[in-house]
Scaffold this motif. Sequence first.
Motif, short mmCIF file in Angstrom:
data_model
loop_
_atom_site.label_atom_id
_atom_site.label_comp_id
_atom_site.label_asym_id
_atom_site.label_seq_id
_atom_site.Cartn_x
_atom_site.Cartn_y
_atom_site.Cartn_z
N CYS A 209 -19.37 -0.07 71.37
CA CYS A 209 -20.37 -0.33 72.45
C CYS A 209 -21.57 -0.51 71.87
N VAL A 210 -21.60 -1.61 71.30
CA VAL A 210 -22.78 -2.32 70.63
C VAL A 210 -22.87 -3.85 70.78
N ALA A 211 -23.96 -4.45 70.60
CA ALA A 211 -24.05 -5.79 70.69
C ALA A 211 -23.75 -6.55 69.45
N HIS A 212 -23.00 -7.60 69.40
CA HIS A 212 -22.51 -8.64 68.42
C HIS A 212 -23.54 -8.69 67.40
N GLY A 213 -24.99 -8.96 67.65
CA GLY A 213 -26.01 -9.08 66.74
C GLY A 213 -26.15 -7.86 65.72
N LEU A 214 -25.95 -6.65 66.24
CA LEU A 214 -25.95 -5.47 65.46
C LEU A 214 -25.06 -5.62 64.37
N LEU A 215 -24.03 -6.21 64.54
CA LEU A 215 -22.94 -6.26 63.49
C LEU A 215 -23.38 -6.87 62.45
N SER A 216 -23.99 -8.09 62.55
CA SER A 216 -24.64 -8.87 61.58
C SER A 216 -25.74 -8.29 61.02
N TYR A 217 -26.47 -7.79 61.73
CA TYR A 217 -27.73 -7.09 61.25
C TYR A 217 -27.32 -5.96 60.37
N HIS A 218 -26.43 -5.01 60.62
CA HIS A 218 -26.07 -3.92 59.50
C HIS A 218 -25.24 -4.47 58.61
N PHE A 219 -24.19 -5.36 58.98
CA PHE A 219 -23.28 -5.74 57.64
C PHE A 219 -23.36 -6.81 57.14
N GLY A 220 -24.01 -8.02 57.72
CA GLY A 220 -23.85 -9.39 57.53
C GLY A 220 -22.64 -9.93 58.05
N GLY A 221 -21.76 -9.32 58.68
CA GLY A 221 -20.86 -9.95 59.41
C GLY A 221 -19.66 -9.29 59.17
N LYS A 222 -18.41 -9.63 59.50
CA LYS A 222 -17.05 -8.96 59.62
C LYS A 222 -16.50 -8.35 58.15
N ARG A 223 -16.71 -9.53 57.34
CA ARG A 223 -16.26 -9.31 55.89
C ARG A 223 -17.04 -8.11 55.31
N GLY A 224 -18.57 -8.16 55.62
CA GLY A 224 -19.19 -6.91 55.03
C GLY A 224 -18.84 -5.44 55.76
N LEU A 225 -18.56 -5.75 56.91
CA LEU A 225 -18.17 -4.44 57.79
C LEU A 225 -16.79 -4.05 57.12
N PHE A 226 -15.82 -4.87 56.92
CA PHE A 226 -14.65 -4.41 56.33
C PHE A 226 -14.80 -3.83 54.90
N ALA A 227 -15.58 -4.29 53.96
CA ALA A 227 -15.87 -3.68 52.83
C ALA A 227 -16.63 -2.47 53.04
N ALA A 228 -17.51 -2.24 53.79
CA ALA A 228 -18.09 -1.05 53.96
C ALA A 228 -16.94 0.30 54.64
N ALA A 229 -16.13 -0.27 55.36
CA ALA A 229 -15.05 0.71 55.79
C ALA A 229 -14.08 1.07 55.01
N VAL A 230 -13.89 0.01 54.13
CA VAL A 230 -12.93 0.41 52.65
C VAL A 230 -13.66 1.46 51.96
N SER A 231 -15.09 1.22 51.65
CA SER A 231 -15.72 1.89 50.92
C SER A 231 -15.74 3.34 51.36
N ARG A 232 -16.12 3.65 52.69
CA ARG A 232 -16.37 4.87 53.40
C ARG A 232 -15.03 5.76 53.33
N VAL A 233 -13.91 5.10 53.52
CA VAL A 233 -12.63 5.94 53.37
C VAL A 233 -12.42 6.26 52.17
N TRP A 234 -12.68 5.43 51.14
CA TRP A 234 -12.16 5.86 49.78
C TRP A 234 -13.15 6.89 49.16
N LYS A 235 -14.66 7.02 49.67
CA LYS A 235 -15.42 7.96 49.42
C LYS A 235 -15.04 9.33 50.21
N ASP A 236 -14.63 9.10 51.36
CA ASP A 236 -14.22 10.30 52.11
C ASP A 236 -12.87 10.91 51.26
#
Length: 230
Positions: free
Chosen positions: A57-84
């Motif tokens: 429920c957020v605008a597209h621009g925020l994904l690029s703002y926070h993660f630089g794009g889909k690839r950066g978000l994927f990297a952050a997701a993998v990192s978060r799950v491993w850390k958890d």
Amino acid sequence: MHIKADPDGKETADRDNNELTEGRRDRREALLSAAIDLFAERAYENVSVDEICARACVAHGLLSYHFGGKRGLFAAAVSRVWKDLTSFEKPQEFETTVAERFHGYLSRHFAYIRAHPARFRLMMRTAHADKEISEILRSTRRGAIREIEAALGCPEGASPRLAMAIAGWADFVDTVTLDYVEDSSFSVADITDMCAQVLVASVRSASDMRVDAAVELETLARVTSPELWI
């Protein structure tokens, strides 16, 4: 002319800034949570930016703002799950012996996987990952192996043979975990005990406590005899 400070105005500005910061943090977390769920369900290429933003429920621009794009978000997701996962696996204060720490580590590992099977699939869907994600996985794996070595009471800078044996065992556990995700009919206690026994055998083979491989293989042939599994 002297202008008096307006403490109420400053407090209002500070409060507005805090709310803005919290709002940004909330939207970032919403994107991360949506990405973890979607990438756990489907492969990277089968998840669209539209889906992620719609679920968060957020605008597209925020994904690029926070993660630089889909690839950066994927990297952050993998990192978060491993850390958890690795945080959940850490030894507890009441686990004082090697056996307690190690069995506790394995029990928590499989308990986490039982609770979040799709998340482990996400972590294993990175065989063809780019450099950033590969480094996240390597770094996390190194940390996990250090945790294992600490649980076993190994000195820092373990011998190459011992490090190789533990790293190979960690790969074994990954394979077992993938099977466990698909078929959780084993109890956590049974699968923990099996993995512990395999580690003992791996470490023993890398130490000076050598065994006669021919004798062990003969024993293995008897243990895997079809009559025992009918």
